[in-house]
Motif scaffolding. Structure first.
Motif, PDB file in Angstrom:
ATOM      1  N   ILE A  42       0.861  -1.173   0.000  1.00  0.00           N
ATOM      2  CA  ILE A  42       0.000   0.000   0.000  1.00  0.00           C
ATOM      3  C   ILE A  42       0.902   1.229   0.000  1.00  0.00           C
ATOM      4  N   LEU A  43       0.683   2.123  -0.963  1.00  0.00           N
ATOM      5  CA  LEU A  43       1.529   3.295  -1.128  1.00  0.00           C
ATOM      6  C   LEU A  43       0.699   4.568  -0.956  1.00  0.00           C
ATOM      7  N   PHE A  44       1.265   5.520  -0.235  1.00  0.00           N
ATOM      8  CA  PHE A  44       0.659   6.843  -0.110  1.00  0.00           C
ATOM      9  C   PHE A  44       1.441   7.804  -1.000  1.00  0.00           C
ATOM     10  N   VAL A  45       0.732   8.483  -1.896  1.00  0.00           N
ATOM     11  CA  VAL A  45       1.381   9.314  -2.912  1.00  0.00           C
ATOM     12  C   VAL A  45       0.995  10.775  -2.723  1.00  0.00           C
ATOM     13  N   ASN A  46       2.000  11.634  -2.775  1.00  0.00           N
ATOM     14  CA  ASN A  46       1.777  13.079  -2.710  1.00  0.00           C
ATOM     15  C   ASN A  46       2.496  13.720  -3.890  1.00  0.00           C
ATOM     16  N   SER A  48       2.674  17.361  -5.307  1.00  0.00           N
ATOM     17  CA  SER A  48       2.361  18.792  -5.213  1.00  0.00           C
ATOM     18  C   SER A  48       1.003  19.023  -4.558  1.00  0.00           C
ATOM     19  N   GLY A  49       0.712  18.232  -3.530  1.00  0.00           N
ATOM     20  CA  GLY A  49      -0.534  18.384  -2.800  1.00  0.00           C
ATOM     21  C   GLY A  49      -1.670  17.530  -3.310  1.00  0.00           C
ATOM     22  N   SER A  50      -1.509  16.906  -4.462  1.00  0.00           N
ATOM     23  CA  SER A  50      -2.506  15.973  -4.986  1.00  0.00           C
ATOM     24  C   SER A  50      -2.237  14.598  -4.378  1.00  0.00           C
ATOM     25  N   LEU A  51      -3.203  14.078  -3.618  1.00  0.00           N
ATOM     26  CA  LEU A  51      -2.987  12.868  -2.831  1.00  0.00           C
ATOM     27  C   LEU A  51      -3.705  11.664  -3.433  1.00  0.00           C
ATOM     28  N   SER A  52      -3.097  10.497  -3.251  1.00  0.00           N
ATOM     29  CA  SER A  52      -3.726   9.259  -3.702  1.00  0.00           C
ATOM     30  C   SER A  52      -3.156   8.080  -2.920  1.00  0.00           C
ATOM     31  N   ILE A  53      -3.892   6.983  -2.959  1.00  0.00           N
ATOM     32  CA  ILE A  53      -3.461   5.716  -2.381  1.00  0.00           C
ATOM     33  C   ILE A  53      -3.348   4.704  -3.518  1.00  0.00           C
ATOM     34  N   ILE A  54      -2.232   3.977  -3.567  1.00  0.00           N
ATOM     35  CA  ILE A  54      -2.046   2.945  -4.583  1.00  0.00           C
ATOM     36  C   ILE A  54      -1.958   1.580  -3.906  1.00  0.00           C
ATOM     37  N   ASP A  55      -2.795   0.688  -4.371  1.00  0.00           N
ATOM     38  CA  ASP A  55      -2.764  -0.711  -3.946  1.00  0.00           C
ATOM     39  C   ASP A  55      -1.945  -1.453  -5.004  1.00  0.00           C
ATOM     40  N   LEU A  56      -0.685  -1.741  -4.693  1.00  0.00           N
ATOM     41  CA  LEU A  56       0.257  -2.277  -5.677  1.00  0.00           C
ATOM     42  C   LEU A  56       0.440  -3.782  -5.506  1.00  0.00           C
ATOM     43  N   TRP A  57       0.278  -4.502  -6.618  1.00  0.00           N
ATOM     44  CA  TRP A  57       0.564  -5.940  -6.665  1.00  0.00           C
ATOM     45  C   TRP A  57       1.640  -6.169  -7.714  1.00  0.00           C
ATOM     46  N   PHE A  66       0.181  -4.538 -11.085  1.00  0.00           N
ATOM     47  CA  PHE A  66      -1.162  -3.974 -10.982  1.00  0.00           C
ATOM     48  C   PHE A  66      -1.150  -2.828  -9.978  1.00  0.00           C
ATOM     49  N   ASN A  67      -1.544  -1.635 -10.441  1.00  0.00           N
ATOM     50  CA  ASN A  67      -1.710  -0.475  -9.571  1.00  0.00           C
ATOM     51  C   ASN A  67      -3.192  -0.130  -9.503  1.00  0.00           C
ATOM     52  N   ILE A  68      -3.787  -0.271  -8.335  1.00  0.00           N
ATOM     53  CA  ILE A  68      -5.179   0.131  -8.128  1.00  0.00           C
ATOM     54  C   ILE A  68      -5.132   1.471  -7.407  1.00  0.00           C
ATOM     55  N   ILE A  69      -5.569   2.524  -8.086  1.00  0.00           N
ATOM     56  CA  ILE A  69      -5.276   3.894  -7.672  1.00  0.00           C
ATOM     57  C   ILE A  69      -6.546   4.620  -7.247  1.00  0.00           C
ATOM     58  N   GLN A  70      -6.536   5.105  -6.018  1.00  0.00           N
ATOM     59  CA  GLN A  70      -7.645   5.915  -5.517  1.00  0.00           C
ATOM     60  C   GLN A  70      -7.158   7.339  -5.278  1.00  0.00           C
ATOM     61  N   TRP A 195     -10.177   9.090 -23.927  1.00  0.00           N
ATOM     62  CA  TRP A 195     -10.085   9.135 -22.465  1.00  0.00           C
ATOM     63  C   TRP A 195      -8.621   9.077 -22.070  1.00  0.00           C
ATOM     64  N   ASN A 196      -8.174  10.009 -21.247  1.00  0.00           N
ATOM     65  CA  ASN A 196      -6.747  10.099 -20.936  1.00  0.00           C
ATOM     66  C   ASN A 196      -6.529  10.221 -19.437  1.00  0.00           C
ATOM     67  N   PRO A 197      -6.700   9.128 -18.703  1.00  0.00           N
ATOM     68  CA  PRO A 197      -6.458   9.172 -17.257  1.00  0.00           C
ATOM     69  C   PRO A 197      -4.982   9.349 -16.969  1.00  0.00           C
ATOM     70  N   GLN A 198      -4.666   9.777 -15.752  1.00  0.00           N
ATOM     71  CA  GLN A 198      -3.279  10.006 -15.356  1.00  0.00           C
ATOM     72  C   GLN A 198      -2.906   9.071 -14.214  1.00  0.00           C
ATOM     73  N   PRO A 199      -2.503   7.830 -14.531  1.00  0.00           N
ATOM     74  CA  PRO A 199      -2.102   6.900 -13.476  1.00  0.00           C
ATOM     75  C   PRO A 199      -0.872   7.409 -12.749  1.00  0.00           C
ATOM     76  N   GLN A 200      -0.748   7.021 -11.463  1.00  0.00           N
ATOM     77  CA  GLN A 200       0.332   7.552 -10.643  1.00  0.00           C
ATOM     78  C   GLN A 200       1.211   6.457 -10.060  1.00  0.00           C
ATOM     79  N   GLY A 201       1.318   5.335 -10.759  1.00  0.00           N
ATOM     80  CA  GLY A 201       2.229   4.297 -10.314  1.00  0.00           C
ATOM     81  C   GLY A 201       3.650   4.632 -10.723  1.00  0.00           C
ATOM     82  N   LEU A 202       4.505   3.626 -10.790  1.00  0.00           N
ATOM     83  CA  LEU A 202       5.897   3.867 -11.142  1.00  0.00           C
ATOM     84  C   LEU A 202       6.045   4.434 -12.541  1.00  0.00           C
ATOM     85  N   LYS A 203       5.136   4.087 -13.439  1.00  0.00           N
ATOM     86  CA  LYS A 203       5.263   4.623 -14.794  1.00  0.00           C
ATOM     87  C   LYS A 203       4.552   5.963 -14.932  1.00  0.00           C
ATOM     88  N   GLY A 204       3.653   6.287 -14.003  1.00  0.00           N
ATOM     89  CA  GLY A 204       2.871   7.504 -14.128  1.00  0.00           C
ATOM     90  C   GLY A 204       3.547   8.688 -13.480  1.00  0.00           C
TER      91      GLY A 204
END
Length: 205
Positions: A42-46, A48-57, A66-70, A195-204
């Motif tokens: 479980i990763l907490f991402v910050n 520039s103030g934009s926050l998310s949680i990544i469930d990484l498998w 697999f990055n499940i990003i909230q 549709w152009n989402p912005q994933p925030q895993g290692l590649k995002g």
């Protein structure tokens, strides 16, 4: 002329000096621990103030990541990557959105930090960490005691804090299947190409 005792004394100093020099040159800096072949984190991402949680498998033997990003108060995204370069980013709600792409490289190898430059030790998130830098791309922090990853920072400023790290954890195979609508681009209402989402895993980054 030197006496025998004086000669022996200077010879001893020379040998000690040479020994000390060899000892210094023989010092090896710590190297980052390769990632386990399979883990869940479980990763907490910050960013520039934009926050998310990544469930990484991470599942290297099966060639998948697999990055499940909230995002904070945002949409839940599923970012599925395969070692053949295929990538799916999609939702699982009624919007049935999906974007597919074919990358030139697959998922990160377990030893992807090989060649990183050691920078020393630093206290991060309450842990004493060894720190490495990889080609001005990422700064990686690893707990000195457990060798588990604690934190990493991309050159963009995106900061990732490791909240949990379960070695050997594996996600069920059925969860790795992208939805059928990811393969039905002919369905015009999906608009998968715009549709152009912005994933925030290692590649995002």
């Amino acid at each position: 002329m030197y006496s025998s005792s004086s000669f022996a004394y200077h010879l001893l100093l020379l040998l000690l000096s040479k020994s000390a020099t060899n000892s210094v040159s023989a010092v090896e800096f710590p190297k980052p621990t390769p990632w386990p072949l399979q883990f869940h984190s479980i990763l907490f991402v910050n960013y520039s103030g934009s926050l998310s949680i990544i469930d990484l498998w991470y599942d290297w033997p099966n060639g998948r990541n697999f990055n499940i990003i909230q995002d904070q108060l945002g949409q839940l995204l599923y970012d599925l990557e395969w070692n053949n370069g295929t990538s799916f980013v999609y939702t699982r709600d009624s919007t049935e959105k999906c974007r597919t792409s074919q990358l030139e490289v697959g998922i990160l190898r377990p030893n992807w930090l090989d060649g990183a430059v050691y920078l020393g030790q630093q206290q991060v998130d309450g842990f004493l960490c060894n720190v490495w830098q990889k080609i001005d791309f990422i700064w990686y922090y690893e707990d000195v005691v457990t060798t588990r990853p604690v934190h990493w920072v991309f050159y963009t400023g995106r900061s990732i804090h490791v909240m949990t790290f379960e070695v050997g954890a594996v996600l069920e195979d059925i969860e790795w299947q992208a939805p059928i609508y990811c393969f039905e681009k002919a369905r015009s209402h999906l608009k998968v190409d715009v549709w152009n989402p912005q994933p925030q895993g290692l590649k995002g980054i």
